[in-house]
Design an enzyme around this catalytic site. Structure first.
Site, PDB file in Angstrom:
ATOM      1  N   TYR A   1       0.853  -1.190   0.000  1.00 25.55           N
ATOM      2  CA  TYR A   1       0.000   0.000   0.000  1.00 25.55           C
ATOM      3  C   TYR A   1       0.888   1.239   0.000  1.00 25.55           C
ATOM      4  O   TYR A   1       1.551   1.548   0.985  1.00 25.55           O
ATOM      5  CB  TYR A   1      -0.894  -0.030   1.241  1.00 25.55           C
ATOM      6  CG  TYR A   1      -2.027   0.980   1.273  1.00 25.55           C
ATOM      7  CD1 TYR A   1      -2.107   2.041   0.376  1.00 25.55           C
ATOM      8  CD2 TYR A   1      -3.022   0.871   2.236  1.00 25.55           C
ATOM      9  CE1 TYR A   1      -3.141   2.955   0.420  1.00 25.55           C
ATOM     10  CE2 TYR A   1      -4.078   1.778   2.305  1.00 25.55           C
ATOM     11  CZ  TYR A   1      -4.130   2.820   1.391  1.00 25.55           C
ATOM     12  OH  TYR A   1      -5.164   3.717   1.459  1.00 25.55           O
TER      13      TYR A   1
ATOM     14  N   LYS B   1      -1.356  -1.052  -4.117  1.00 25.80           N
ATOM     15  CA  LYS B   1      -2.391  -0.020  -4.059  1.00 25.80           C
ATOM     16  C   LYS B   1      -1.680   1.317  -4.130  1.00 25.80           C
ATOM     17  O   LYS B   1      -0.930   1.693  -3.236  1.00 25.80           O
ATOM     18  CB  LYS B   1      -3.215  -0.138  -2.781  1.00 25.80           C
ATOM     19  CG  LYS B   1      -4.363   0.859  -2.692  1.00 25.80           C
ATOM     20  CD  LYS B   1      -5.211   0.589  -1.448  1.00 25.80           C
ATOM     21  CE  LYS B   1      -6.460   1.477  -1.420  1.00 25.80           C
ATOM     22  NZ  LYS B   1      -6.178   2.863  -1.060  1.00 25.80           N
TER      23      LYS B   1
END
Length: 296
Positions: free
Chosen positions: A137, A165
């Site tokens: 992330y 992400k």
């Protein structure tokens, strides 16, 4: 490892709390069912949108279990297990290692300014803690850590790390990661820039606003896949009109929960302290957005 199920539109779920801070599990499960019927491909559970850092580990575990039960195998589930320390994060990963979910994820370790080697070690330790596909992330605005193309290349040496992400506005870095690693699953993270992510080859998107505007982001994704960027720009403009209202006064979570409650006819609760609650003025703005959504 076939990770096609990890592609698509994932709603970053909000966690509903009552006035005493208790989780409204029934509302959460009804919301999951509602979103599946709207056509989302999956859920990102216990992320920052879910106020996970204001929750105990036990609460995060129970939220995941409730989502799994409501989902009943219909959509994909990625569970965010990130925390400030390796052992805290691994505890959450161990909990879901044998549960029917499709991936795990984590923000970088934050606050202390960890070195690159410590960052890489953190992610490798987490990715090796289970056999679930792992999604890194990148969210430097809040974590203070940038996952550079060079760091991502290093992390990809671990076979369990399959996705990223990308909640960042450095689209040159995104293009470099995409061009050098065509098999990496990349999710656009900033909802207001989704068209940019799709244009650069993102396999999907994970977003908080999809809790209430899922049909619009699905439409945007479909238009981009058809290379109809003229129409897609119009949809992105409409999405951003809603986002402008939803993030008013920094109360994104509170306003979105209010909108969920009104749109779905359920009590989706409030935010946890120290977040402040929605005001009467903000309710009026939200009511106008709700009226617009129900007209379309």
């Amino acid at each position: 490892m076939n990770n096609k199920k990890l592609e698509g539109i994932f709603t970053a779920l909000l966690t509903p709390f009552d006035e005493n801070g208790n989780i409204l599990f029934d509302s959460l499960q009804r919301h999951v069912d509602f979103l599946i019927n709207q056509g989302v491909d999956g859920f990102y559970v216990n992320g920052s949108t879910g106020e996970s850092f204001l929750m105990t580990p036990e609460e995060r575990k129970k939220v995941l279990e409730a989502v799994i039960e409501a989902n009943n195998g219909r959509a994909a589930i990625i569970n965010h297990c990130g925390n400030i320390g390796t052992d805290l994060s691994i505890d959450l990963i161990k909990h879901c290692a044998n549960l029917p979910i499709d991936g795990v994820s984590s923000v970088p370790p934050f606050y202390y300014g960890f070195s690159k080697d410590e960052l890489v070690a953190y992610y490798n330790d987490l990715a090796n803690a289970s056999d679930k596909p792992f999604i890194v992330y990148n969210m430097p605005k809040f974590s203070g850590v940038i996952i550079t193309p060079a760091i991502m290349k290093e992390l990809r040496k671990n076979k369990n790390i399959v996705g990223l992400k990308f909640t960042h506005n450095d689209f040159y870095a995104l293009q470099q990661i995409r061009a050098s690693d065509p098999d990496l699953i990349i999710y656009n993270g900033f909802d207001e820039m989704a068209i940019c992510g799709f244009s650069l080859g993102c396999n999907g998107a994970i977003g908080s606003t999809y809790n209430v505007i899922a049909p619009l982001i699905i439409k945007l994704r479909n238009l981009c896949s058809e290379n109809d960027y003229v129409s897609a720009r119009k949809v992105q403009t409409k999405i951003n009109e809603y986002i402008n209202g939803m993030v008013m006064n920094g109360k994104h979570f509170a306003i979105t929960k209010y909108m969920i409650s009104k749109l779905e006819g359920i009590n989706y609760g409030i935010v946890r302290r120290p977040f402040s609650q929605i005001s009467d003025v903000e309710k009026k703005v939200a009511d106008n957005m709700i009226a617009s959504l129900t007209e379309n």
